[in-house]
Write a protein that holds these residues in place. Structure first.
Motif, PDB file in Angstrom:
ATOM      1  N   GLN A 271       0.814  -1.227   0.000  1.00  0.00           N
ATOM      2  CA  GLN A 271       0.000   0.000   0.000  1.00  0.00           C
ATOM      3  C   GLN A 271       0.846   1.275   0.000  1.00  0.00           C
ATOM      4  O   GLN A 271       0.625   2.188   0.792  1.00  0.00           O
ATOM      5  N   GLY A 272       1.804   1.335  -0.923  1.00  0.00           N
ATOM      6  CA  GLY A 272       2.605   2.547  -1.079  1.00  0.00           C
ATOM      7  C   GLY A 272       3.688   2.736  -0.040  1.00  0.00           C
ATOM      8  O   GLY A 272       4.300   3.806   0.028  1.00  0.00           O
ATOM      9  N   LEU A 273       3.955   1.705   0.769  1.00  0.00           N
ATOM     10  CA  LEU A 273       4.939   1.805   1.839  1.00  0.00           C
ATOM     11  C   LEU A 273       5.866   0.605   1.816  1.00  0.00           C
ATOM     12  O   LEU A 273       5.521  -0.459   1.279  1.00  0.00           O
ATOM     13  N   VAL A 274       7.034   0.761   2.423  1.00  0.00           N
ATOM     14  CA  VAL A 274       7.986  -0.337   2.506  1.00  0.00           C
ATOM     15  C   VAL A 274       8.672  -0.324   3.861  1.00  0.00           C
ATOM     16  O   VAL A 274       8.991   0.727   4.420  1.00  0.00           O
ATOM     17  N   TRP A 275       8.850  -1.520   4.408  1.00  0.00           N
ATOM     18  CA  TRP A 275       9.704  -1.727   5.581  1.00  0.00           C
ATOM     19  C   TRP A 275      10.951  -2.421   5.089  1.00  0.00           C
ATOM     20  O   TRP A 275      10.868  -3.374   4.312  1.00  0.00           O
TER      21      TRP A 275
END
Length: 298
Positions: A271-275
């Motif tokens: 959803q448009g994010l990265v860890w």
């Protein structure tokens, strides 16, 4: 009264009176002194910021849960178990109240750790006893199996969703002091909000890079198989796991971050994010490659 730049000396042995020696400072010397002080303050502030940003690495390896209800710091094993409990509950389509009861029980019984020992023959995260028909010690040391057994017993408790948490937990556990479960209810609610996916990007973990080259290789297939054991069948292709809903997607993302160290996962995107494992303490950051339909593991 002497001038401000005077330096007081001890009294003389003869008169017993104080005397002072006047010291003059040039404007140049004062300017240099001010510059030195400013630089010292700036360096100190810079070092403090760096130490604060590096603090998680100083602490070794941990996970952080952050929700509107509050924040908790977990050991990575605790995060893995919390993620497993949420996944098993999702597979059984259980309400969040069931997850809260399970978390409070695990926190009281084992501090949410998979203990190979306990009172008498108790083992595992819920300290279930083989002699009481819960299963073999080997089975009960499998968090997926132990959680399934716990929920199977919980749903048999009539009106468990409406009764006080400690009564529902005690109906399953039959421990010496059932009231002890109540003290963990607030923490359990924080964990449930994070690991069931109801609060997005609520979990991030950090840990040092692996020393073993084999452990450094991402084992996405093994991660997927273990996820399926807990969550049930999920569409999986080229490192991407299908998310039928946003909440389920964040559940899968939290599970993946919690198990990243175990399976050598370096990034989790959704959803448009990265860890990223390389900068795990920074949490989730924006990433144009992350989509809303899939959780991507690399």
């Amino acid at each position: 009264m002497p001038a401000p730049d005077a330096v007081w000396r001890a009294p003389t042995s003869d008169s017993g009176k104080f005397f002072c020696v006047r010291r003059r400072f040039s404007r140049g010397a004062i300017t240099i002194a001010v510059i030195v002080i400013v630089l010292a303050v700036a360096i100190t502030a810079g070092v403090y910021v760096l130490l604060q940003r590096a603090k998680p690495f100083v602490a070794g390896e941990n996970c952080q849960v952050t929700t509107p209800r509050g924040s908790l710091t977990l050991e990575i094993e605790q995060a893995e178990i919390a993620a497993t409990i949420a996944a098993v509950a999702e597979r059984r389509r259980l309400p969040q109240r069931a997850v809260v009861i399970a978390y409070a029980t695990a926190l009281q019984e084992s501090k949410m750790l998979n203990l190979p020992f306990g009172d008498r023959d108790s083992v595992g995260i819920f300290q279930q006893r083989p002699s009481q028909g819960w299963g073999t010690p080997k089975q009960l040391l499998d968090p997926v199996y132990a959680t399934r057994k716990f929920f199977a017993a919980l749903v048999e408790v009539e009106n468990y969703q409406k009764m006080p948490l400690h009564e529902a937990a005690q109906a399953v556990q039959r421990s010496a002091d059932g009231t002890a479960y109540a003290q963990h209810e607030e923490d359990a609610k924080i964990l449930a909000a994070a690991f069931t996916g109801r609060v997005p990007k609520a979990l991030h973990c950090w840990f040092p890079p692996p020393k073993d080259s084999e452990q450094a290789e991402p084992r996405t297939d093994r991660a997927r198989k273990e996820l399926v054991r807990a969550l049930g069948n999920t569409a999986f292709s080229d490192g991407k796991i299908s998310a039928r809903s946003t909440r389920r997607g964040w559940l899968i993302a939290a599970w993946s971050v919690a198990h990243a160290q175990r399976y050598g996962l370096r990034t989790v995107r959704y959803q448009g994010l990265v860890w990223s494992a390389e900068d795990g303490h920074a949490g989730w950051v924006e990433d144009p490659e992350a989509t809303a339909r899939h959780v991507r593991l690399t």
